[in-house]
Enzyme design. Structure first.
Site, PDB file in Angstrom:
ATOM      1  N   GLU A  91      -4.336  -6.540   2.965  1.00 28.90           N
ATOM      2  CA  GLU A  91      -3.073  -7.216   3.277  1.00 28.90           C
ATOM      3  C   GLU A  91      -3.078  -8.688   2.886  1.00 28.90           C
ATOM      4  O   GLU A  91      -2.069  -9.211   2.411  1.00 28.90           O
ATOM      5  CB  GLU A  91      -2.736  -7.047   4.765  1.00 28.90           C
ATOM      6  CG  GLU A  91      -2.285  -5.640   5.145  1.00 28.90           C
ATOM      7  CD  GLU A  91      -3.442  -4.647   5.270  1.00 28.90           C
ATOM      8  OE1 GLU A  91      -4.619  -5.082   5.232  1.00 28.90           O
ATOM      9  OE2 GLU A  91      -3.175  -3.444   5.399  1.00 28.90           O
ATOM     10  N   HIS A 130      -0.438   0.778  15.778  1.00 27.44           N
ATOM     11  CA  HIS A 130       0.708   1.275  15.017  1.00 27.44           C
ATOM     12  C   HIS A 130       2.031   1.020  15.739  1.00 27.44           C
ATOM     13  O   HIS A 130       3.048   1.573  15.353  1.00 27.44           O
ATOM     14  CB  HIS A 130       0.576   2.778  14.758  1.00 27.44           C
ATOM     15  CG  HIS A 130      -0.485   3.129  13.749  1.00 27.44           C
ATOM     16  ND1 HIS A 130      -1.808   3.017  14.025  1.00 27.44           N
ATOM     17  CD2 HIS A 130      -0.395   3.580  12.483  1.00 27.44           C
ATOM     18  CE1 HIS A 130      -2.512   3.404  12.959  1.00 27.44           C
ATOM     19  NE2 HIS A 130      -1.683   3.738  12.003  1.00 27.44           N
ATOM     20  N   GLN A 143       2.239  -2.024   5.961  1.00 21.53           N
ATOM     21  CA  GLN A 143       2.497  -0.628   6.320  1.00 21.53           C
ATOM     22  C   GLN A 143       2.870  -0.433   7.793  1.00 21.53           C
ATOM     23  O   GLN A 143       3.781   0.319   8.110  1.00 21.53           O
ATOM     24  CB  GLN A 143       1.270   0.193   5.974  1.00 21.53           C
ATOM     25  CG  GLN A 143       1.557   1.647   5.798  1.00 21.53           C
ATOM     26  CD  GLN A 143       0.482   2.316   4.958  1.00 21.53           C
ATOM     27  OE1 GLN A 143      -0.653   2.462   5.406  1.00 21.53           O
ATOM     28  NE2 GLN A 143       0.816   2.693   3.753  1.00 21.53           N
ATOM     29  N   PHE A 144       2.149  -1.101   8.669  1.00 24.57           N
ATOM     30  CA  PHE A 144       2.455  -1.072  10.104  1.00 24.57           C
ATOM     31  C   PHE A 144       2.271  -2.478  10.654  1.00 24.57           C
ATOM     32  O   PHE A 144       1.489  -3.270  10.102  1.00 24.57           O
ATOM     33  CB  PHE A 144       1.505  -0.122  10.860  1.00 24.57           C
ATOM     34  CG  PHE A 144       1.859   1.333  10.731  1.00 24.57           C
ATOM     35  CD1 PHE A 144       2.744   1.926  11.628  1.00 24.57           C
ATOM     36  CD2 PHE A 144       1.317   2.103   9.722  1.00 24.57           C
ATOM     37  CE1 PHE A 144       3.068   3.271  11.511  1.00 24.57           C
ATOM     38  CE2 PHE A 144       1.635   3.445   9.601  1.00 24.57           C
ATOM     39  CZ  PHE A 144       2.513   4.030  10.500  1.00 24.57           C
ATOM     40  N   GLU A 161       0.845  -1.191   0.000  1.00 18.39           N
ATOM     41  CA  GLU A 161       0.000   0.000   0.000  1.00 18.39           C
ATOM     42  C   GLU A 161       0.882   1.244   0.000  1.00 18.39           C
ATOM     43  O   GLU A 161       1.777   1.370   0.834  1.00 18.39           O
ATOM     44  CB  GLU A 161      -0.894   0.001   1.250  1.00 18.39           C
ATOM     45  CG  GLU A 161      -1.888  -1.144   1.256  1.00 18.39           C
ATOM     46  CD  GLU A 161      -2.294  -1.580   2.666  1.00 18.39           C
ATOM     47  OE1 GLU A 161      -2.017  -0.849   3.631  1.00 18.39           O
ATOM     48  OE2 GLU A 161      -2.877  -2.672   2.783  1.00 18.39           O
ATOM     49  N   PRO A 202      -4.397  -9.042   9.122  1.00 15.50           N
ATOM     50  CA  PRO A 202      -5.313  -9.648   8.150  1.00 15.50           C
ATOM     51  C   PRO A 202      -4.619 -10.643   7.210  1.00 15.50           C
ATOM     52  O   PRO A 202      -5.274 -11.471   6.600  1.00 15.50           O
ATOM     53  CB  PRO A 202      -5.853  -8.452   7.352  1.00 15.50           C
ATOM     54  CG  PRO A 202      -5.673  -7.281   8.250  1.00 15.50           C
ATOM     55  CD  PRO A 202      -4.425  -7.574   9.036  1.00 15.50           C
TER      56      PRO A 202
END
Lengths: 390, 343
Positions: B74, B143, B96-97, B43, B103
């Site tokens: 994901e 995060h 991303q994090f 992403e 998922p």
């Protein structure tokens, strides 16, 4: 009094938000309201008789394979077998529409599709037999491992088809999933990726009425599973899943479309699972005999046989020939499955990593010692130094 | 060597301050340049260059087809990467994090980790899953997770985490080159840490699975990795005043685990503290402490201690400093290593 009616106020004229425009025209993507059929309709005149005869022979063989595999579960030769009896038309058509370079992504119920694609019948059963997970090299046959988690193989099909196209290869991936699998998140993500990437993929949903015991009405509120395609921006096609000629035609068109670079298609084949979910399931708990009987009248083997005999493409001799060929296949399968597979326990450690970690080497050495001790003491009695001396 | 060559060599080899983020980006770039089968997907990795800018410039240099902005999904990203790897590509996936990777867990555990095994070695999956992980950057919930224990518990995955700028480059290169799937955990609070480093003459690419002694010492061993390495180095310096000469071992790889380096260090020092910011209960420290006890029992002067994050969901940013093990908490554990003398 409403705000608009206030004296002196300018009338509010709603306009669409600036960015809004439809991405895709939904009309051409919508499936027909009725499942597409060929057998018993005028469309059959356009179908190659050779293809019909080939489909018939494969269907008869497939039916026999399902019966034989189910019998093997009763003899303890297979751990489990999810029969596809009643769904052979989908299985066979899925295998036959693909070129050799294409890829098949089967679910756990699709052993028959893998066999019809040319996989050794015994190799196709290793997962269900329990001796190894995948008894064949997926790259050699272009058949992904039979997938036990639901719908998780669909994104693989998308990624593979995408990669093939990036490499300039003319390859299509056909991924199979059941009606229950369409509720999984991976189904959604795979279809969305495929449509956005215009990947050369065909998704075949075999809607056999039940996810183990849960009927379709409790699985989805969509008009049909084929309708789901519209939301992703790909065409949805609805086909009679017991009509081998129709499934073959619809899948062929979808494969050609993918090969032309026009992107994915979602095909829903409406069919019925005549047997229970697996040999371990009791289907009488969730469905009545009358429903099963109604589907028996629409049996994929019988309706094709009737079409062929009615058109004098097949006679009693031809039927007997197909039956005998299926019997020979079953006898061969029986014989080979009755031999105990020879397994090497050290294989447990062989394929975890390219290179074994020190931890795995230690564990493998420990198992080796245990195995050697077993070998020295076949009666199972232990001795003081049985393992320690190594 | 001619004068011209020497000058060129000096120029290209000259080390300048570089961040870990830059070294990671450079590793991706060099891997892509070297091997056309390396593809980056995730992403925001394309036009934006990733939210941490690790993939900055890759789409421009190699095109959208090799550095691909995917739909926001994901499981789909990793699932597609599986198919790409099945067809001979070498995908590098960006999650991303840390918590955004959840998922994709089914794809990771059921397929990525097992494909080699399921197919009897016929179909290895050379996938690198980059996961920015850990706290300390003031991120809101989901995060800042330290998810390494989940990955460690899954056979078939390598779990790698660099703590230095040099290792960020070398270990990511090694991970991408690996024929096995690697979960590459990037300590995001070290993204902006700097070191003198030359991208033109990068450091040696280390094989995955070797720990390294970052600071030799004699009185006790601090065993750590990723975001906690700077904490341990600082603690070791501070401990000198207390008369402690601490050795610091940077694991670099949690799977495979370098028992040899760890055991050798603990046998030398007789005392060990495992330091990480993920939770202690069921965390990596328990496994590491058990391995040390099994191998070094007769060398131990005190129980192996753990300094970990509390066993709580990652706290909100204004509270995270209480959760993250800092220098004081490490020094407190070191003080407790005088266990034998006290009891």
């Amino acid at each position: 009094m409403t705000v608009q009616e206030l004296p002196g106020a300018a009338a509010y004229r709603p306009t669409p938000p600036p960015a809004w425009k439809p991405l895709t025209d939904p009309a051409p993507l919508l499936p027909d309201p009725e499942p597409y059929r060929v057998l018993g309709t005028d469309a059959v005149a356009d179908t190659d008789p050779e293809l019909l005869l080939r489909l018939y022979a494969e269907l008869v063989r497939g039916r026999r394979y399902n019966a034989q595999a189910t019998a093997l579960t009763k003899q303890g030769r297979l751990a489990v077998y999810p029969s596809s009896t009643g769904q052979e038309a989908c299985e066979i058509a899925a295998a036959l529409v693909l070129e050799e370079r294409d890829w098949l992504f089967p679910s756990y119920r699709d052993t028959l599709a893998a066999v019809a694609r040319g996989l050794d019948p015994v190799e196709a059963l290793t997962l269900l037999r329990g001796d190894r997970h995948t008894g064949y090299d997926p790259r050699e046959h272009r058949i992904a491992p039979l997938c036990t988690p639901l719908a998780t193989q669909l994104p693989h099909a998308v990624g593979l088809a995408h990669a093939a196209r990036l490499k300039g290869d003319d390859v299509v991936a056909l991924a199979m999933v059941g009606d229950g699998g369409t509720s999984e998140g991976d189904f959604h993500e795979a279809l969305n990726f495929a449509a956005v990437w215009r990947a050369p993929v065909v998704f075949l949903v075999q809607n056999n009425g039940f996810a183990i015991s849960v009927p379709l009405a409790k699985q989805t509120a969509a008009p049909s599973l084929a309708h789901k395609a519209v939301g992703y921006g790909m065409p949805g096609r609805l086909v009679d899943g017991n009509d081998a000629a129709a499934v073959h035609q619809v899948l062929s068109e979808a494969v050609s479309r993918a090969r032309r670079g026009e992107g994915p298609t979602l095909v829903e084949a409406v069919t019925y699972r005549m047997d229970a979910h697996t040999n371990a399931d009791d289907a009488t708990r969730y469905r009545g005999d009358s429903e099963v009987e109604a589907w028996r009248a629409h049996d994929p083997v019988r309706i094709l046989e009737r079409e062929l005999t009615g058109r004098r493409l097949l006679d009693d001799e031809g039927i007997e020939e197909a039956r005998m060929a299926a019997e020979r296949m079953a006898a061969g399968l029986r014989e080979r499955m009755n031999a105990d597979p020879v397994l090497d326990p050290m294989d447990l450690f062989a394929h975890v990593y390219a290179e074994q970690t020190t931890q795995l080497r230690e564990q493998a050495a420990r198992l080796r010692v245990e195995l050697d001790a077993e070998h020295d003491q076949p009666d199972g009695l232990s001795t003081d130094d049985g393992g320690a001396r190594r | 060597m001619t004068t011209a060559a020497a000058t060129a060599g000096e120029r290209t080899a000259k080390a300048k301050p570089a961040t870990m983020a830059q070294a990671l980006g450079r590793a991706l770039r060099d891997s892509m340049a070297e091997d056309p089968s390396v593809h980056v997907l995730g992403e925001d990795v394309g036009t934006l260059g990733g939210v941490f800018r690790i993939t900055d410039g890759l789409a421009k240099e190699f095109g959208d087809a090799r550095c691909t902005d995917t739909p926001l999904a994901e499981a789909g990203i990793l699932g597609a990467a599986v198919g790409m790897a099945m067809y001979g590509l070498r995908p590098v996936v960006e999650m991303q994090f840390d918590a955004f990777a959840y998922p994709a867990f089914e794809q990771l555990i059921s397929h990525v980790a097992k494909m080699r095994n399921r197919t009897g070695g016929a179909m290895p999956l050379p996938i690198t899953v980059r996961v920015p992980y850990g706290g300390g950057i003031g991120g809101v919930e989901h995060h800042s997770d330290s998810s390494e224990a989940y990955y460690m518990a899954t056979p078939g995955l390598h779990v790698v985490t660099p703590a230095t700028v040099e290792d960020a480059y070398g270990l990511l290169r090694a991970s991408i080159a690996s024929d096995d799937p690697v979960v590459f955990l990037e300590p995001k609070r070290l993204y902006w840490s700097k070191a003198d480093w030359s991208p033109q003459a990068p450091s040696a690419v280390e094989p995955i699975g070797r720990a390294v002694v970052r600071r030799p010492g004699r009185s006790a061993t601090l065993i750590t990795y990723g975001p906690s390495l700077p904490v341990c180095m600082e603690a070791a310096e501070a401990a000198v005043e207390e008369g402690w000469d601490l050795e610091v071992v940077d694991l670099r790889s949690l799977v495979p685990f370098d028992d040899e380096t760890v055991a050798a260090s603990v046998r030398r020092t007789g005392r060990a503290v495992v330091v990480h910011e993920s939770t202690g209960f069921g965390g990596p420290g328990g496994e590491i402490a058990a391995r040390i006890t099994e191998r070094c029992f007769h060398h131990l002067e005190a129980p192996v201690l753990r300094v970990a994050g509390f066993d709580i969901p990652y706290p909100p940013p204004m509270q995270e400093r209480h959760h993250l093990p800092g220098v004081d908490r490490v020094l407190d554990a070191v003080a407790r290593l005088q266990w034998e003398a006290d009891s």
